[in-house]
Design a protein around this motif. Structure first.
Motif, PDB file in Angstrom:
ATOM      1  N   THR A 167       0.826  -1.224   0.000  1.00  0.00           N
ATOM      2  CA  THR A 167       0.000   0.000   0.000  1.00  0.00           C
ATOM      3  C   THR A 167       0.854   1.266   0.000  1.00  0.00           C
ATOM      4  OG1 THR A 167      -0.215   0.187   2.420  1.00  0.00           O
ATOM      5  CG2 THR A 167      -1.849  -1.164   1.276  1.00  0.00           C
ATOM      6  N   ARG A 168       2.162   1.137   0.229  1.00  0.00           N
ATOM      7  CA  ARG A 168       3.042   2.305   0.266  1.00  0.00           C
ATOM      8  C   ARG A 168       3.665   2.626  -1.085  1.00  0.00           C
ATOM      9  NH1 ARG A 168       4.542   2.814   5.783  1.00  0.00           N
ATOM     10  NH2 ARG A 168       5.552   4.734   5.139  1.00  0.00           N
ATOM     11  N   LEU A 169       3.433   1.771  -2.072  1.00  0.00           N
ATOM     12  CA  LEU A 169       4.182   1.907  -3.330  1.00  0.00           C
ATOM     13  C   LEU A 169       3.540   2.892  -4.297  1.00  0.00           C
ATOM     14  CD1 LEU A 169       5.201  -1.804  -4.018  1.00  0.00           C
ATOM     15  CD2 LEU A 169       6.382  -0.046  -2.676  1.00  0.00           C
ATOM     16  N   LYS A 170       4.388   3.765  -4.821  1.00  0.00           N
ATOM     17  CA  LYS A 170       3.939   4.761  -5.801  1.00  0.00           C
ATOM     18  C   LYS A 170       4.229   4.211  -7.202  1.00  0.00           C
ATOM     19  CE  LYS A 170       4.488   9.741  -6.406  1.00  0.00           C
ATOM     20  NZ  LYS A 170       3.980  10.217  -7.428  1.00  0.00           N
ATOM     21  N   VAL A 171       3.292   3.420  -7.675  1.00  0.00           N
ATOM     22  CA  VAL A 171       3.430   2.791  -8.991  1.00  0.00           C
ATOM     23  C   VAL A 171       2.132   3.052  -9.765  1.00  0.00           C
ATOM     24  CG1 VAL A 171       5.085   0.972  -8.423  1.00  0.00           C
ATOM     25  CG2 VAL A 171       2.663   0.613  -7.924  1.00  0.00           C
ATOM     26  N   ASP A 172       2.116   2.681 -11.037  1.00  0.00           N
ATOM     27  CA  ASP A 172       0.890   2.897 -11.820  1.00  0.00           C
ATOM     28  C   ASP A 172      -0.247   2.015 -11.320  1.00  0.00           C
ATOM     29  OD1 ASP A 172       2.187   4.790 -13.311  1.00  0.00           O
ATOM     30  OD2 ASP A 172       2.677   3.440 -14.963  1.00  0.00           O
ATOM     31  N   ALA A 173       0.078   0.798 -10.881  1.00  0.00           N
ATOM     32  CA  ALA A 173      -0.963  -0.075 -10.309  1.00  0.00           C
ATOM     33  C   ALA A 173      -0.379  -1.021  -9.283  1.00  0.00           C
ATOM     34  CB  ALA A 173      -1.651  -0.882 -11.404  1.00  0.00           C
ATOM     35  N   ILE A 174      -1.125  -1.221  -8.202  1.00  0.00           N
ATOM     36  CA  ILE A 174      -0.829  -2.347  -7.312  1.00  0.00           C
ATOM     37  C   ILE A 174      -1.947  -3.365  -7.521  1.00  0.00           C
ATOM     38  CG2 ILE A 174       0.435  -0.977  -5.606  1.00  0.00           C
ATOM     39  CD1 ILE A 174      -2.024  -1.220  -3.735  1.00  0.00           C
ATOM     40  N   VAL A 175      -1.601  -4.626  -7.323  1.00  0.00           N
ATOM     41  CA  VAL A 175      -2.584  -5.689  -7.498  1.00  0.00           C
ATOM     42  C   VAL A 175      -3.113  -6.098  -6.128  1.00  0.00           C
ATOM     43  CG1 VAL A 175      -2.947  -8.057  -8.326  1.00  0.00           C
ATOM     44  CG2 VAL A 175      -1.529  -6.460  -9.645  1.00  0.00           C
ATOM     45  N   ASN A 176      -4.423  -6.304  -6.069  1.00  0.00           N
ATOM     46  CA  ASN A 176      -5.073  -6.762  -4.851  1.00  0.00           C
ATOM     47  C   ASN A 176      -5.422  -8.235  -4.975  1.00  0.00           C
ATOM     48  OD1 ASN A 176      -6.453  -6.946  -2.453  1.00  0.00           O
ATOM     49  ND2 ASN A 176      -8.306  -5.904  -3.190  1.00  0.00           N
ATOM     50  N   ALA A 177      -5.066  -9.017  -3.940  1.00  0.00           N
ATOM     51  CA  ALA A 177      -5.480 -10.420  -3.845  1.00  0.00           C
ATOM     52  C   ALA A 177      -6.855 -10.437  -3.190  1.00  0.00           C
ATOM     53  CB  ALA A 177      -4.459 -11.221  -3.030  1.00  0.00           C
ATOM     54  N   ALA A 178      -7.871 -10.253  -4.029  1.00  0.00           N
ATOM     55  CA  ALA A 178      -9.238 -10.061  -3.534  1.00  0.00           C
ATOM     56  C   ALA A 178      -9.981 -11.388  -3.448  1.00  0.00           C
ATOM     57  CB  ALA A 178      -9.964  -9.098  -4.476  1.00  0.00           C
ATOM     58  N   ASN A 179     -11.266 -11.322  -3.142  1.00  0.00           N
ATOM     59  CA  ASN A 179     -12.149 -12.492  -3.237  1.00  0.00           C
ATOM     60  C   ASN A 179     -13.268 -12.130  -4.229  1.00  0.00           C
ATOM     61  OD1 ASN A 179     -14.606 -11.490  -1.745  1.00  0.00           O
ATOM     62  ND2 ASN A 179     -13.047 -11.183  -0.175  1.00  0.00           N
ATOM     63  N   PRO A 180     -14.040 -13.125  -4.667  1.00  0.00           N
ATOM     64  CA  PRO A 180     -14.999 -12.864  -5.754  1.00  0.00           C
ATOM     65  C   PRO A 180     -16.031 -11.770  -5.480  1.00  0.00           C
ATOM     66  CG  PRO A 180     -14.668 -15.218  -5.484  1.00  0.00           C
ATOM     67  CD  PRO A 180     -13.975 -14.561  -4.328  1.00  0.00           C
ATOM     68  N   SER A 181     -16.276 -11.441  -4.223  1.00  0.00           N
ATOM     69  CA  SER A 181     -17.275 -10.402  -3.904  1.00  0.00           C
ATOM     70  C   SER A 181     -16.745  -8.994  -4.149  1.00  0.00           C
ATOM     71  CB  SER A 181     -17.722 -10.518  -2.446  1.00  0.00           C
ATOM     72  OG  SER A 181     -16.745  -9.957  -1.571  1.00  0.00           O
ATOM     73  N   LEU A 182     -15.420  -8.849  -4.129  1.00  0.00           N
ATOM     74  CA  LEU A 182     -14.745  -7.532  -4.211  1.00  0.00           C
ATOM     75  C   LEU A 182     -15.188  -6.561  -3.116  1.00  0.00           C
ATOM     76  CD1 LEU A 182     -14.417  -6.457  -7.980  1.00  0.00           C
ATOM     77  CD2 LEU A 182     -12.802  -7.718  -6.565  1.00  0.00           C
ATOM     78  N   MET A 183     -15.692  -7.108  -2.021  1.00  0.00           N
ATOM     79  CA  MET A 183     -16.174  -6.233  -0.944  1.00  0.00           C
ATOM     80  C   MET A 183     -15.160  -6.083   0.186  1.00  0.00           C
ATOM     81  SD  MET A 183     -18.985  -4.920  -1.895  1.00  0.00           S
ATOM     82  CE  MET A 183     -18.563  -4.995  -3.629  1.00  0.00           C
ATOM     83  N   GLY A 184     -13.929  -6.459  -0.070  1.00  0.00           N
ATOM     84  CA  GLY A 184     -12.877  -6.329   0.941  1.00  0.00           C
ATOM     85  C   GLY A 184     -12.754  -7.607   1.751  1.00  0.00           C
ATOM     86  N   GLY A 185     -11.786  -7.623   2.644  1.00  0.00           N
ATOM     87  CA  GLY A 185     -11.527  -8.824   3.438  1.00  0.00           C
ATOM     88  C   GLY A 185     -10.346  -8.592   4.338  1.00  0.00           C
TER      89      GLY A 185
END
Ligand code: AR6
Length: 178
Positions: A15-33
Motif C-alpha cells: 500500500t506504500r508503493l507509488k506505482v501505476d498499479a498495485i494488485v489486490n489479492a481479492a475475493n470474488p465479492s470484491l467487498m474487501g476482506g
C-alpha cells in the motif's frame, strides 16, 4: 531492456508503493476482506469500494483468475487491479493454472491501460493457503513469460511481505538467465 532489469523483488507493504498499479489479492465479492485486501481498502479509503460495488453490480462476481481495475483512491498508486487467486485444495483443482491466470490477466489489463509499472503481492499464499514455493514458481513463470512478449508494463515489482516469500523470490530472480 533485459528481462532481469524489468523485474524487482522487494519486501514491504504494497500500500506504500507509488506505482501505476498495485494488485489486490481479492475475493470474488470484491467487498474487501483480511490480508492485503483489507490493507488496500483501509489505506485507499471508500472510493475503491464504491468502484468495486459498481463493477459487481455489472458482473455479479469476479471469477477466480480474472482481473478488474479501479482507481487507487487515497493510495500513492494510481490504480488497483483486483484479481482473485485460487483457494488451495491440494493441487488437483487447477490451482496452478488459475494462479497463473490471475497474474497474466492482471498484466494484460495493465498493458491495455498503458500502465508502465505494476506491483504484485504474493497472491493466494495467505488466507487461501497456496504453498509458497509452488506459488512463487507459478507467479515468476507467468510474469516472465508475459514480459518476454509484451513491452508494457515495463516494470514489475514482486512486493513480498513475509521473510519466506522474500527469500524465494530473490532466489528466482537470481536464476534468470538473460
Ligand atoms: N502488502 C503486501 N503483502 C501483504 C500485505 C501488505 N500490506 N498484507 C498481507 N500481505 P492474503 P490470499 C501478503 O491472505 O491468500 C482476503 O481476505 C501475505 O503475507 O492477503 O490471496 C481476501 O478478501 C500473503 O503473502 O491473500 C480473500 O478472501 C499475501 O499477501 C483472501 O484473503 C496474500 O495473502 C485472499 O487470500
Amino acid at each position: 531492456m533485459k528481462l532481469k532489469d524489468r523485474i524487482e523483488v522487494m519486501q514491504g507493504d504494497i500500500t506504500r508503493l507509488k506505482v501505476d498499479a498495485i494488485v489486490n489479492a481479492a475475493n470474488p465479492s470484491l467487498m474487501g476482506g483480511g490480508g492485503v485486501d483489507g490493507a488496500i481498502h483501509r489505506a485507499g479509503g471508500p472510493q475503491i469500494l464504491e468502484e468495486c460495488k459498481a463493477i459487481i453490480a455489472k458482473i455479479g462476481q469476479l471469477d477466480t483468475g480474472k482481473a478488474v481495475i479501479t482507481s487507487g483512491g487515497n493510495l500513492p498508486a494510481a490504480h488497483v487491479i483486483h484479481t482473485v487467486g485460487p483457494v488451495w485444495h491440494g493441487g488437483g483443482q487447477q490451482e496452478a493454472k488459475l494462479l497463473a491466470e490471475a497474474y497474466t490477466n492482471s498484466l494484460a489489463l495493465a498493458s491495455e491501460k498503458g500502465l508502465r509499472s505494476i506491483a504484485f503481492p504474493n497472491i493466494s499464499t495467505g488466507v487461501y493457503g497456496y504453498p509458497k514455493r509452488e506459488a512463487a514458481q507459478v507467479a515468476f513463470r507467468a510474469v516472465t513469460d508475459y514480459l518476454k512478449t509484451h513491452p508494457l508494463p515495463e516494470r514489475v515489482i514482486f512486493c513480498c511481505f513475509d521473510d519466506k516469500n522474500y527469500q524465494l523470490y530473490q532466489e528466482l530472480l537470481q536464476n534468470i538467465k538473460d
